[in-house]
Scaffold this motif. Structure first.
Motif, PDB file in Angstrom:
ATOM      1  N   GLN A 198       2.143   0.385   6.484  1.00 42.77           N
ATOM      2  CA  GLN A 198       2.817   1.532   6.196  1.00 42.77           C
ATOM      3  C   GLN A 198       2.948   1.824   4.977  1.00 42.77           C
ATOM      4  N   ARG A 199       1.919   1.929   4.161  1.00 40.91           N
ATOM      5  CA  ARG A 199       1.838   2.697   2.563  1.00 40.91           C
ATOM      6  C   ARG A 199       0.803   4.071   3.566  1.00 40.91           C
ATOM      7  N   LEU A 200      -0.195   3.538   3.729  1.00 42.73           N
ATOM      8  CA  LEU A 200      -1.109   4.530   4.688  1.00 42.73           C
ATOM      9  C   LEU A 200       0.244   5.825   5.859  1.00 42.73           C
ATOM     10  N   ARG A 201       0.942   4.946   6.146  1.00 41.90           N
ATOM     11  CA  ARG A 201       2.583   5.834   7.253  1.00 41.90           C
ATOM     12  C   ARG A 201       2.489   7.035   5.829  1.00 41.90           C
ATOM     13  N   ALA A 202       3.073   6.166   4.982  1.00 47.84           N
ATOM     14  CA  ALA A 202       3.777   6.662   4.406  1.00 47.84           C
ATOM     15  C   ALA A 202       2.654   8.362   2.946  1.00 47.84           C
ATOM     16  N   VAL A 203       1.653   7.770   3.065  1.00 48.51           N
ATOM     17  CA  VAL A 203       1.268   9.114   2.560  1.00 48.51           C
ATOM     18  C   VAL A 203       0.301   9.906   3.581  1.00 48.51           C
ATOM     19  N   ILE A 204       0.331   9.891   4.526  1.00 44.71           N
ATOM     20  CA  ILE A 204       0.039  10.612   6.369  1.00 44.71           C
ATOM     21  C   ILE A 204       1.329  11.711   6.347  1.00 44.71           C
ATOM     22  N   ARG A 205       2.709  11.172   6.690  1.00 41.51           N
ATOM     23  CA  ARG A 205       3.915  11.453   6.678  1.00 41.51           C
ATOM     24  C   ARG A 205       4.311  12.342   4.976  1.00 41.51           C
ATOM     25  N   ASP A 206       3.955  12.030   3.810  1.00 41.62           N
ATOM     26  CA  ASP A 206       4.230  12.750   2.657  1.00 41.62           C
ATOM     27  C   ASP A 206       3.427  14.494   2.411  1.00 41.62           C
ATOM     28  N   SER A 207       1.871  13.887   3.239  1.00 43.60           N
ATOM     29  CA  SER A 207       1.155  14.604   2.690  1.00 43.60           C
ATOM     30  C   SER A 207       1.378  16.154   3.136  1.00 43.60           C
ATOM     31  N   GLY A 208       2.802  16.289   4.644  1.00 45.72           N
ATOM     32  CA  GLY A 208       2.695  16.919   5.317  1.00 45.72           C
ATOM     33  C   GLY A 208       1.806  16.757   6.930  1.00 45.72           C
ATOM     34  N   ALA A 209       1.043  16.208   6.570  1.00 45.16           N
ATOM     35  CA  ALA A 209      -0.078  15.817   8.162  1.00 45.16           C
ATOM     36  C   ALA A 209       0.701  15.634   9.870  1.00 45.16           C
ATOM     37  N   LEU A 210       1.960  15.153   9.370  1.00 42.70           N
ATOM     38  CA  LEU A 210       2.438  14.408  10.825  1.00 42.70           C
ATOM     39  C   LEU A 210       2.924  15.425  11.235  1.00 42.70           C
ATOM     40  N   SER A 211       3.428  16.479  10.145  1.00 43.30           N
ATOM     41  CA  SER A 211       4.709  17.836  10.461  1.00 43.30           C
ATOM     42  C   SER A 211       3.419  18.656  10.850  1.00 43.30           C
ATOM     43  N   ARG A 212       2.777  18.989  10.366  1.00 41.65           N
ATOM     44  CA  ARG A 212       1.076  19.944  10.808  1.00 41.65           C
ATOM     45  C   ARG A 212       0.516  19.588  12.252  1.00 41.65           C
ATOM     46  N   THR A 213       0.848  18.409  12.593  1.00 36.36           N
ATOM     47  CA  THR A 213      -0.129  18.112  13.763  1.00 36.36           C
ATOM     48  C   THR A 213       1.079  18.459  14.426  1.00 36.36           C
ATOM     49  N   GLU A 214       2.281  17.765  14.750  1.00 36.77           N
ATOM     50  CA  GLU A 214       3.635  17.810  15.568  1.00 36.77           C
ATOM     51  C   GLU A 214       3.552  19.712  15.393  1.00 36.77           C
TER      52      GLU A 214
END
Length: 342
Positions: free
Chosen positions: A287-303
């Motif tokens: 969950q911590r690493l998921r939050a890092v990825i999401r908060d960095s904007g990486a998830l939005s960038r990938t989408e």
């Protein structure tokens, strides 16, 4: 396609047990793996690529293109072994299945080593069988001769793409350029582009249509892999059949992870670096690493990247001289490949 695969694997089962009864378990494991799930995307793209080029439906062409599922089985069996994955589609991975058999029967030696050896050999066997199924499909030899270079190139590309994935995990390469290349060769080309080109070759399609298929298939295949990467981190285990955050435990250097490394702060990057590849990572750390990825904007960038690639693919398809029914189905397949939840 399931009927064609069932018929082929039933014949192979009889062939194996005629060699030795111990091979019954090998045949049953392959049957369970191939027939027990899967989206059949690769043969579907190949079939509609064939029909889009004017090819006529036949049992022979369905059998030939179903051989792609055996290539897929080989890739997944080996991939699960290399990643030390416990499950596939909610069932034990092949190496775990054979290790459990070893333990249950009290055999000599190490159960894990036995399971690993069995998975290597079953993955090899399904790859051998893919060739046999294609060649024995009943499709005219002249048509098979046109398709053969595409089939061979596809199997080489997926194998070297898998090696590049292993190499990136070992070297710790987190560049977006490397992640994109791995996605292209490990999955994109053999999921969409090469199947389309295989179908086109079997139909004797003109070069112009093959180029259009490539322009449609390559970006769509990359979008498919990026969706897979998102599911590997954020997917629901009930839907994906794999533990939550499995890609993080396996240390995958995906586009999603590379984008997080590029945008996260130093402390967050350190968290990612420390966690990636930790097979014992608990759910709280995931969950911590998921939050890092999401908060960095990486998830939005990938989408956004998935949307861009899919749009480019559909634009190429719109301009291609494809049979209307095939165009409609290929559009539906594009949506299924990029919006899926499993």
């Amino acid at each position: 396609m399931d009927a064609a695969l069932t018929a082929f694997l039933t014949a192979q089962h009889a062939r194996l047990v005629a060699v030795d009864p111990a091979l019954d378990e090998v045949a049953r494991a392959i049957e369970d793996f191939v027939l027990g799930g899967g989206k059949r995307l690769r043969p579907a793209f190949a079939y509609w690529g064939y029909r889009g080029a004017g090819g006529a439906d036949s049992d022979q062409i369905v059998t030939a293109l179903s051989a792609l599922e055996l290539v897929q089985a080989s890739a997944l069996i080996h991939d699960d072994l290399m990643d030390r994955s416990d499950t596939r589609r909610g069932e034990p991975a092949v190496h775990r299945r054979f290790a459990a058999q070893h333990t249950e029967r009290g055999w000599r030696g190490g159960a894990s080593a036995y399971g690993d050896s069995a998975a290597v050999l079953l993955g090899d066997l399904t790859l051998v069988w893919s060739d046999e199924m294609l060649q024995a499909s009943g499709v005219a030899q002249a048509d098979l001769a046109r398709a053969r270079p595409v089939f061979d190139a596809m199997r080489t590309e997926v194998t070297v793409g898998q090696y590049l994935d292993v190499h990136a995990q070992a070297t710790g390469d987190t560049s977006l350029e490397r992640a994109s290349k791995i996605a292209r060769y490990k999955s994109a080309k053999y999921t969409v582009e090469r199947p389309l080109l295989l179908g086109a070759a079997l139909a004797g399609a003109p070069e112009k249509l093959s180029r259009a298929y490539a322009e449609f298939g390559l970006p769509l295949g990359e979008a498919f892999q990026l969706r897979d990467d998102v599911l590997g981190v954020f997917g629901d285990p009930e839907r994906t059949g794999k533990p939550a955050g499995d890609d993080l435990r396996e240390g995958k250097r995906t586009y999603l992870v590379a984008a997080a490394f590029a945008a996260a702060g130093s402390a967050e990057r350190a968290d990612l670096e420390a966690g990636l590849g930790d097979q014992g990572m608990d759910d709280a750390r995931v969950q911590r690493l998921r939050a890092v990825i999401r908060d960095s904007g990486a998830l939005s960038r990938t989408e956004r990247r998935i949307t861009e690639l899919t749009t480019a693919a559909l634009t190429a398809l719109d301009s291609a001289d494809v049979q209307p029914q095939a165009r409609a189905v290929l559009t539906e397949l594009a949506d299924a490949a990029t919006r899926r939840t499993v």
